[in-house]
Every structure is written in C-alpha cells, then in structure tokens.
Scaffold this motif. Sequence first.
Motif, PDB file in Angstrom:
ATOM      1  N   PRO A  14       0.818  -1.210   0.000  1.00  0.00           N
ATOM      2  CA  PRO A  14       0.000   0.000   0.000  1.00  0.00           C
ATOM      3  C   PRO A  14       0.854   1.264   0.000  1.00  0.00           C
ATOM      4  N   ILE A  15       0.330   2.300  -0.588  1.00  0.00           N
ATOM      5  CA  ILE A  15       0.960   3.616  -0.513  1.00  0.00           C
ATOM      6  C   ILE A  15       0.383   4.292   0.714  1.00  0.00           C
ATOM      7  N   VAL A  16       1.259   4.681   1.614  1.00  0.00           N
ATOM      8  CA  VAL A  16       0.807   5.365   2.821  1.00  0.00           C
ATOM      9  C   VAL A  16       1.101   6.838   2.634  1.00  0.00           C
ATOM     10  N   ARG A 102       9.838   4.611   4.276  1.00  0.00           N
ATOM     11  CA  ARG A 102       8.933   4.985   3.171  1.00  0.00           C
ATOM     12  C   ARG A 102       9.699   5.043   1.862  1.00  0.00           C
ATOM     13  N   ALA A 103      10.881   5.671   1.897  1.00  0.00           N
ATOM     14  CA  ALA A 103      11.703   5.758   0.689  1.00  0.00           C
ATOM     15  C   ALA A 103      12.119   4.357   0.231  1.00  0.00           C
ATOM     16  N   ALA A 104      12.445   3.476   1.183  1.00  0.00           N
ATOM     17  CA  ALA A 104      12.830   2.105   0.838  1.00  0.00           C
ATOM     18  C   ALA A 104      11.670   1.362   0.181  1.00  0.00           C
ATOM     19  N   GLU A 105      10.459   1.523   0.705  1.00  0.00           N
ATOM     20  CA  GLU A 105       9.282   0.882   0.111  1.00  0.00           C
ATOM     21  C   GLU A 105       9.057   1.378  -1.308  1.00  0.00           C
ATOM     22  N   LEU A 106       9.169   2.681  -1.496  1.00  0.00           N
ATOM     23  CA  LEU A 106       8.985   3.245  -2.836  1.00  0.00           C
ATOM     24  C   LEU A 106      10.082   2.772  -3.782  1.00  0.00           C
ATOM     25  N   ASN A 107      11.309   2.672  -3.286  1.00  0.00           N
ATOM     26  CA  ASN A 107      12.413   2.175  -4.100  1.00  0.00           C
ATOM     27  C   ASN A 107      12.133   0.742  -4.549  1.00  0.00           C
ATOM     28  N   THR A 108      11.661  -0.092  -3.638  1.00  0.00           N
ATOM     29  CA  THR A 108      11.322  -1.479  -3.978  1.00  0.00           C
ATOM     30  C   THR A 108      10.206  -1.517  -5.011  1.00  0.00           C
ATOM     31  N   MET A 109       9.223  -0.650  -4.841  1.00  0.00           N
ATOM     32  CA  MET A 109       8.127  -0.591  -5.798  1.00  0.00           C
ATOM     33  C   MET A 109       8.632  -0.168  -7.179  1.00  0.00           C
ATOM     34  N   ALA A 110       9.558   0.782  -7.213  1.00  0.00           N
ATOM     35  CA  ALA A 110      10.126   1.236  -8.482  1.00  0.00           C
ATOM     36  C   ALA A 110      10.896   0.101  -9.151  1.00  0.00           C
ATOM     37  N   GLU A 111      11.639  -0.674  -8.351  1.00  0.00           N
ATOM     38  CA  GLU A 111      12.378  -1.813  -8.892  1.00  0.00           C
ATOM     39  C   GLU A 111      11.438  -2.835  -9.522  1.00  0.00           C
ATOM     40  N   LYS A 112      10.268  -3.003  -8.929  1.00  0.00           N
ATOM     41  CA  LYS A 112       9.304  -3.992  -9.414  1.00  0.00           C
ATOM     42  C   LYS A 112       8.444  -3.460 -10.553  1.00  0.00           C
ATOM     43  N   GLY A 113       8.607  -2.213 -10.904  1.00  0.00           N
ATOM     44  CA  GLY A 113       7.819  -1.640 -11.988  1.00  0.00           C
ATOM     45  C   GLY A 113       6.369  -1.381 -11.615  1.00  0.00           C
ATOM     46  N   THR A 114       6.148  -0.979 -10.388  1.00  0.00           N
ATOM     47  CA  THR A 114       4.795  -0.672  -9.915  1.00  0.00           C
ATOM     48  C   THR A 114       4.116   0.349 -10.821  1.00  0.00           C
ATOM     49  N   ASP A 115       2.822   0.257 -10.888  1.00  0.00           N
ATOM     50  CA  ASP A 115       1.985   1.174 -11.643  1.00  0.00           C
ATOM     51  C   ASP A 115       2.495   2.610 -11.465  1.00  0.00           C
ATOM     52  N   PRO A 116       2.840   3.286 -12.558  1.00  0.00           N
ATOM     53  CA  PRO A 116       3.398   4.638 -12.472  1.00  0.00           C
ATOM     54  C   PRO A 116       2.538   5.628 -11.687  1.00  0.00           C
ATOM     55  N   ALA A 117       1.230   5.534 -11.794  1.00  0.00           N
ATOM     56  CA  ALA A 117       0.365   6.465 -11.060  1.00  0.00           C
ATOM     57  C   ALA A 117       0.503   6.254  -9.552  1.00  0.00           C
ATOM     58  N   ARG A 118       0.613   4.994  -9.130  1.00  0.00           N
ATOM     59  CA  ARG A 118       0.806   4.689  -7.707  1.00  0.00           C
ATOM     60  C   ARG A 118       2.173   5.181  -7.234  1.00  0.00           C
ATOM     61  N   MET A 119       3.179   5.014  -8.060  1.00  0.00           N
ATOM     62  CA  MET A 119       4.525   5.487  -7.704  1.00  0.00           C
ATOM     63  C   MET A 119       4.517   7.003  -7.549  1.00  0.00           C
ATOM     64  N   LYS A 120       3.851   7.667  -8.473  1.00  0.00           N
ATOM     65  CA  LYS A 120       3.801   9.130  -8.413  1.00  0.00           C
ATOM     66  C   LYS A 120       3.117   9.586  -7.136  1.00  0.00           C
ATOM     67  N   THR A 121       2.007   8.961  -6.794  1.00  0.00           N
ATOM     68  CA  THR A 121       1.281   9.322  -5.576  1.00  0.00           C
ATOM     69  C   THR A 121       2.152   9.143  -4.338  1.00  0.00           C
ATOM     70  N   GLY A 122       2.806   8.002  -4.243  1.00  0.00           N
ATOM     71  CA  GLY A 122       3.659   7.722  -3.085  1.00  0.00           C
ATOM     72  C   GLY A 122       4.857   8.639  -3.006  1.00  0.00           C
ATOM     73  N   ALA A 123       5.507   8.868  -4.145  1.00  0.00           N
ATOM     74  CA  ALA A 123       6.684   9.743  -4.161  1.00  0.00           C
ATOM     75  C   ALA A 123       6.305  11.184  -3.832  1.00  0.00           C
ATOM     76  N   GLU A 124       5.181  11.643  -4.367  1.00  0.00           N
ATOM     77  CA  GLU A 124       4.746  13.004  -4.060  1.00  0.00           C
ATOM     78  C   GLU A 124       4.411  13.168  -2.585  1.00  0.00           C
ATOM     79  N   ALA A 125       3.839  12.145  -1.973  1.00  0.00           N
ATOM     80  CA  ALA A 125       3.525  12.214  -0.547  1.00  0.00           C
ATOM     81  C   ALA A 125       4.809  12.316   0.276  1.00  0.00           C
ATOM     82  N   LEU A 126       5.803  11.513  -0.072  1.00  0.00           N
ATOM     83  CA  LEU A 126       7.071  11.558   0.651  1.00  0.00           C
ATOM     84  C   LEU A 126       7.766  12.902   0.446  1.00  0.00           C
ATOM     85  N   VAL A 127       7.784  13.375  -0.782  1.00  0.00           N
ATOM     86  CA  VAL A 127       8.401  14.669  -1.078  1.00  0.00           C
ATOM     87  C   VAL A 127       7.704  15.778  -0.298  1.00  0.00           C
TER      88      VAL A 127
END
Length: 136
Positions: A14-16, A102-127
């Motif tokens: 999940p994206i938190v 959080r950054a580690a979870e997002l990094n793992t998701m990026a490695e796995k090719g997670t849905d770009p929209a989900r990655m954007k949401t998670g990365a924007e929240a962390l930023v």
Amino acid sequence: KYAGEGGDEREEMPIVPAAAPAEGGEKGEDLREKALTYFMRTFGGDEESARHLLRSSIDSVRSEVRAIESALESGNGGDLQRALHSLKGILLNSGLTEQGERAAELNTMAEKGTDPARMKTGAEALVGLLRCYCDE
C-alpha cells in the motif's frame, strides 16, 4: 509515464500518504530536532558536529527531493529509483527511520515496476513531507 494510466497489474504494497502536520504528521522542526538528537547521541554529544551533520543531511535531502521531482516530471523510472535509493540512505543515516522506510518501500516498488500512477502518488507524498524538513 508517471502521470499516465496504469497497467492492470496492481501492487500489493500500500501507498501510505504522508499525514499533514495538523493531522499528526511531524513538522519540519520536529524532523530536524529528531535528526539533531540522533546525530548528538550517535557522535558523542558534540553539538557543533551534530549541527554540521544536520545541515549536510538537509542539503542532501533537498538535492534528492529535487531529483525525485525531476524524475516524476520527466517520467524517468531509472532516475526515480536512483533518487529514492539515495534518499533512503540519507534518511536512515539521519535517524529518520520512518521516512527512510517509506523511501525504501517506494524504491522497492520502483524496482518492481509498480503502476506509475501509484509510484507518483507515493513519491509526491514523501516529497511533501520532506519539504518541511528542508525548509528552515
């Protein structure tokens, strides 16, 4: 790529979203104080050295936040993954464990090719959360 439509495959992780300070999230000054305390405890209580490390941490986080924003804007998944990986290390080495995880979870998701929209949401929240750490 990161703002477009996602594929059919959904990631289980999940994206938190980062909580706003008024909703119980940590404010920038709280994160800076947490990092300063960590540096003082880790490096023998020398406040001058701890403050130098804090400034270095803030500068490094600020740089990686810019790299993440740039990668999101350009849709470059490789750059996003590299910036998240680097950010993870900086945060963990600054005593900001929750944010580093959080950054580690997002990094793992990026490695796995997670849905770009989900990655954007998670990365924007962390930023968004880390901007307050960088603002002095």
